[in-house]
Motif scaffolding. Structure first.
Motif, short mmCIF file in Angstrom:
data_model
loop_
_atom_site.label_atom_id
_atom_site.label_comp_id
_atom_site.label_asym_id
_atom_site.label_seq_id
_atom_site.Cartn_x
_atom_site.Cartn_y
_atom_site.Cartn_z
N SER A 16 54.51 66.74 40.26
CA SER A 16 55.58 65.75 40.19
C SER A 16 54.98 64.37 40.03
O SER A 16 53.83 64.13 40.42
CB SER A 16 56.44 65.80 41.46
OG SER A 16 55.64 65.53 42.61
N PRO A 17 55.71 63.44 39.41
CA PRO A 17 55.18 62.08 39.22
C PRO A 17 54.82 61.42 40.55
O PRO A 17 55.51 61.63 41.56
CB PRO A 17 56.34 61.35 38.53
CG PRO A 17 57.16 62.42 37.91
CD PRO A 17 57.06 63.59 38.84
N TRP A 18 53.77 60.67 40.51
CA TRP A 18 53.37 59.94 41.71
C TRP A 18 54.34 58.79 41.96
O TRP A 18 54.82 58.15 41.03
CB TRP A 18 51.97 59.39 41.55
CG TRP A 18 50.89 60.40 41.72
CD1 TRP A 18 50.26 61.12 40.75
CD2 TRP A 18 50.30 60.82 42.95
NE1 TRP A 18 49.32 61.95 41.28
CE2 TRP A 18 49.31 61.79 42.64
CE3 TRP A 18 50.51 60.47 44.29
CZ2 TRP A 18 48.54 62.41 43.62
CZ3 TRP A 18 49.73 61.09 45.26
CH2 TRP A 18 48.76 62.04 44.92
N ARG A 22 54.71 58.67 47.96
CA ARG A 22 53.90 59.89 47.95
C ARG A 22 52.42 59.57 48.07
O ARG A 22 51.67 60.24 48.80
CB ARG A 22 54.18 60.70 46.68
CG ARG A 22 53.37 61.99 46.60
CD ARG A 22 53.58 62.69 45.28
NE ARG A 22 52.59 63.75 45.11
CZ ARG A 22 52.11 64.14 43.95
NH1 ARG A 22 52.54 63.58 42.83
NH2 ARG A 22 51.20 65.11 43.88
N LEU A 23 51.97 58.56 47.35
CA LEU A 23 50.56 58.16 47.41
C LEU A 23 50.17 57.78 48.82
O LEU A 23 49.13 58.22 49.34
CB LEU A 23 50.32 56.99 46.45
CG LEU A 23 48.91 56.38 46.46
CD1 LEU A 23 47.87 57.41 46.04
CD2 LEU A 23 48.85 55.16 45.54
N ALA A 70 51.18 57.66 37.24
CA ALA A 70 49.89 58.33 37.37
C ALA A 70 48.96 57.51 38.26
O ALA A 70 48.99 56.28 38.24
CB ALA A 70 49.25 58.54 36.00
N VAL A 71 48.14 58.20 39.03
CA VAL A 71 47.19 57.53 39.91
C VAL A 71 45.94 57.14 39.12
O VAL A 71 45.42 57.92 38.33
CB VAL A 71 46.79 58.45 41.08
CG1 VAL A 71 45.66 57.82 41.89
CG2 VAL A 71 47.98 58.70 41.98
#
Length: 236
Positions: A16-18, A22-23, A70-71
């Motif tokens: 799933s998209p960051w 969530r990070l 994205a990270v």
């Protein structure tokens, strides 16, 4: 057959998209950060609490940000990717950290590596970790180490010799007494030894060795011998 235990540092598969939330949760759950508020305070720079604060290149070796969901991981110096903490962060997030010289703070991080180690009296460690900085920054840090009384002229000599910078035969006379040399103000006696290239780093060593500059209570001051030399040249 026994099941293989999952690596606690490895991020579970989640495509799933960051998001920021969530990070923060992942970094907090894996023990990379100690508080969910740290990222907002540090502007994304992660601290390794297992090492001393100085040099800052080791204690703050990598930064994280979200780009279009994205990270991205960014090395603070060209060589911090070899540090265990950075490898751990990479494993947790599943992303390889990269170096980008054009990023804001890239120059500062390399400079901090040099000046922190000189200030701590660890200039030999600095020479052993040149990959984190640049020679011109090492020379500038050594100059400030002399001015602040954190370094002796013979130590600065060893640094310049190790960097392969040739010593001028004229004891830096043309540089120190030229238009871009010490240039102090008579009222405060503070030298302004402006370095435009690493080779001019010898000017700082010669200034201290030959008595043109000395350190008084942690501050560099030009001496009466310097003014006698300047005034004598002017009279001639």
């Amino acid at each position: 057959m026994a099941k293989r235990r999952p690596d606690p540092n490895q991020l579970a598969l989640d495509f799933s998209p960051w998001t920021t939330e969530r990070l923060i949760q992942v970094l907090n759950d894996r023990g990379v950060i100690t508080s969910p508020y740290i990222l907002s305070i540090s502007a994304g720079t992660l601290q390794d609490p297992s090492v001393p604060y100085s040099p800052r290149s080791y204690s703050f070796p990598v930064s994280v940000e979200l780009v279009d969901g994205a990270v991205r991981l960014w090395l603070r110096t060209p060589a911090t990717g070899a540090l265990p903490f950075v490898k751990r962060v990479e494993a947790v997030l599943g992303v390889r950290a990269v170096w980008d010289e054009s990023r804001v703070g890239a120059v500062d991080a390399r400079w901090h590596h040099a000046v922190d180690l000189v200030t701590d009296g660890r200039w030999r460690d600095l020479l052993d970790s040149r990959e984190h900085t640049e020679d011109r920054m090492i020379v500038r840090a050594a100059q400030l180490g002399l001015e602040w009384g954190k370094m002796k002229p013979y130590e600065a000599r060893e640094i310049l010799a190790a960097l392969g910078i040739e010593e001028p035969a004229d004891r830096s006379d043309a540089f120190l007494f030229g238009p871009t040399g010490l240039r102090p103000c008579r009222s405060v006696q503070v030298p302004n030894l402006y370095l435009t290239s690493p080779v001019e780093g010898w000017g700082m060593v010669h200034a201290f060795e030959d008595g043109w500059v000395r350190t008084v209570k942690g501050h560099a001051k030009v001496t009466s011998a310097y003014w006698q030399r300047v005034d004598g040249r002017a009279a001639a």
